[in-house]
Design a protein around this motif. Structure first.
Motif, PDB file in Angstrom:
ATOM      1  N   UNK A  11     -19.153 -29.547  10.652  1.00 57.57           N
ATOM      2  CA  UNK A  11     -18.640 -30.563   9.511  1.00 57.57           C
ATOM      3  C   UNK A  11     -17.257 -30.173   8.807  1.00 57.57           C
ATOM      4  N   UNK A  12     -16.253 -31.012   8.856  1.00 57.64           N
ATOM      5  CA  UNK A  12     -14.835 -30.716   8.259  1.00 57.64           C
ATOM      6  C   UNK A  12     -14.990 -30.207   6.895  1.00 57.64           C
ATOM      7  N   UNK A  13     -14.552 -28.946   6.269  1.00 57.94           N
ATOM      8  CA  UNK A  13     -14.716 -28.551   4.898  1.00 57.94           C
ATOM      9  C   UNK A  13     -13.510 -29.276   4.237  1.00 57.94           C
ATOM     10  N   UNK A  14     -13.859 -29.825   3.034  1.00 58.96           N
ATOM     11  CA  UNK A  14     -12.732 -30.090   2.163  1.00 58.96           C
ATOM     12  C   UNK A  14     -12.263 -29.263   1.241  1.00 58.96           C
TER      13      UNK A  14
ATOM     14  N   UNK B 281     -17.834 -27.281   0.248  1.00 56.28           N
ATOM     15  CA  UNK B 281     -17.885 -28.832   0.216  1.00 56.28           C
ATOM     16  C   UNK B 281     -17.253 -29.571   1.378  1.00 56.28           C
ATOM     17  N   UNK B 282     -18.083 -30.342   2.121  1.00 60.60           N
ATOM     18  CA  UNK B 282     -17.879 -30.840   3.497  1.00 60.60           C
ATOM     19  C   UNK B 282     -17.100 -32.181   3.061  1.00 60.60           C
ATOM     20  N   UNK B 283     -16.446 -32.864   4.299  1.00 61.14           N
ATOM     21  CA  UNK B 283     -15.888 -34.083   3.966  1.00 61.14           C
ATOM     22  C   UNK B 283     -16.729 -35.283   3.441  1.00 61.14           C
ATOM     23  N   UNK B 284     -18.227 -35.076   3.700  1.00 60.53           N
ATOM     24  CA  UNK B 284     -19.044 -36.024   3.170  1.00 60.53           C
ATOM     25  C   UNK B 284     -19.613 -35.884   1.731  1.00 60.53           C
TER      26      UNK B 284
END
Length: 432
Positions: free
Chosen positions: A171-174, A228-231
């Protein structure tokens, strides 16, 4: 499981609060359960719990029986299933050490931990959603599994203390961060009001690293990392405790300036935090008249909650330390304002069992005779006028235990003047 609509390979269990205790228990006890999650509740109640059935027991022998029979933690030491614990750092029902230890004891790579700083028995909406969506990632497999932060490592790099962790997951990480909570990690004291300080981490590949201040080698601390991921899904590392022995090799940072109040500038996030806890701060945001940051809080005659004044019903602090509390005030005409700071004793004070458990901790044992001591509020009155002025109180270290403080600022009598408050600080006085 006997209903035809049920896929017996995809049965999950979930619960909130007391239900979280049972969700953890059932996940470990019933082989039909394939995944689960818990809002707040877990096992290891001997490390801190307000569960009435636990506190009503009378002896440490009862605790030993509870731990090897009903307590939810021990079964998951041998049964590996995906399970997510949502841990509100300041929860007033199931204390941080108990939930964190339940996670650390559990086996398997499907477990996850979510630590939400500053929150008591509640979560922001996106955290609620992340817990519920865990079933999509584990049973339904309609989403990627949540990112899994690995173990946190503490090391000295170029004379600075750094916390570092890696993670797995796609999952992309924000953003990433490291969170530190200073003070003795005593299981039965101070978790409702224990301050947590967040330090942004730099990201390189799947590694996150942040510098953490060490104000004293005589002050233990707890530290963990979070992603914190992109969701907006938050996942955390297992917490690490640095005791005095661990701190001996770390450099000390002089003049560490940290504010235990969540947001001294009274931004929208801290207003929302207390509002969602049904603990409104009072007043109305005023972006036009302010001392620092984006806004102040304005208290106008006849306005919402004006009569109660500015109220912080759970003021965070570093346990075991003295603090300097200050805030800035202004009024449209000379108006006396009274600042009151009141200590709140820890929960479980009427339970003999809690006192027995507290007495096992060397740091807590001297406090046990004072566990239910009367509280002594501190007050100071200052006149506010057209210029911003600081009001301050020195909050001392006491021999009686303090769970958290309450703050109230209000006119000392009915007033027809509008007044403002801004720039709230709860500054720890670090030990040598």
């Amino acid at each position: 499981s006997q209903r035809p609509q049920v896929d017996t390979k995809r049965i999950g269990v979930a619960g909130a609060s007391y239900g979280g205790v049972f969700a953890t228990l059932v996940a470990g006890a019933d082989s039909r359960i394939k995944a689960g999650f818990s809002f707040f509740g877990a096992g290891h109640h001997e490390l801190g719990s307000n569960l009435p059935q636990f506190q009503k027991m009378s002896s440490l022998e009862d605790v030993a029986g509870w731990t090897r029979t009903f307590d939810p933690a021990f079964r998951l030491k041998k049964r590996a299933i995906p399970f997510l614990w949502g841990l509100a750092f300041n929860d007033n029902w199931f204390y941080f050490p108990a939930v964190a230890q339940t996670f650390m004891d559990a086996v398997g790579d499907g477990k996850r931990l979510l630590i939400q700083p500053h929150w008591e028995h509640g979560f922001p909406p996106h955290t609620d959603q992340a817990l519920i969506d865990f079933m999509d990632t584990t049973l339904m497999r309609t989403r990627l599994p949540y990112n899994a932060p690995g173990n946190l490592a503490i090391q000295v790099v170029d004379g600075q203390t750094m916390a570092e962790f890696y993670w797995t997951g796609d999952n992309p990480v924000a953003k990433a961060e490291v969170v530190v909570s200073y003070g003795e990690p005593a299981g039965w004291l101070g978790w409702r009001g224990r301050a947590a300080f967040t330090f942004p981490a730099t990201i390189a590949g799947k590694r996150a690293r942040a510098r953490i201040p060490v104000p004293s080698r005589n002050l233990p601390l707890i530290v963990w990392g979070s992603l914190h991921d992109s969701n907006r899904v938050l996942t955390s590392t297992a917490p690490v405790t640095l005791n005095r022995q661990n701190l001996r090799t770390l450099p000390v940072d002089k003049g560490v300036d940290l504010n235990a109040f969540v947001d001294g500038s009274l931004g929208d996030e801290v207003i929302d935090l207390y509002q969602r806890h049904n603990q409104p701060l009072g007043g109305e945001p005023d972006p036009a008249i302010k001392h620092s940051g984006a806004q102040s809080l304005r208290f106008a005659p006849g306005g919402p909650q004006t009569e109660q004044g500015f109220n912080v019903r759970r003021l965070h602090r570093v346990p075991g330390l003295a603090h300097r509390l200050s805030l800035w005030v202004r009024a449209e005409k000379p108006t006396p304002l009274t600042l009151t700071v009141t200590p709140v004793r820890p929960g479980g004070g009427r339970s003999d069992l809690v006192l027995q458990l507290a007495a096992r901790d060397p740091w807590l044992k001297p406090m046990v005779p004072h566990w239910n001591a009367p509280v002594e509020p501190q007050t100071v009155t200052r006149e506010a006028d057209g210029d911003w002025k600081e009001i301050a109180i020195e909050v001392p270290k006491t021999e009686a235990p303090v769970d958290f403080y309450r703050l109230r600022l209000s006119p000392d009598k009915t007033t027809d003047a509008t007044w403002w408050v801004d720039t709230v600080r709860m500054q720890p006085i670090w030990p040598e």
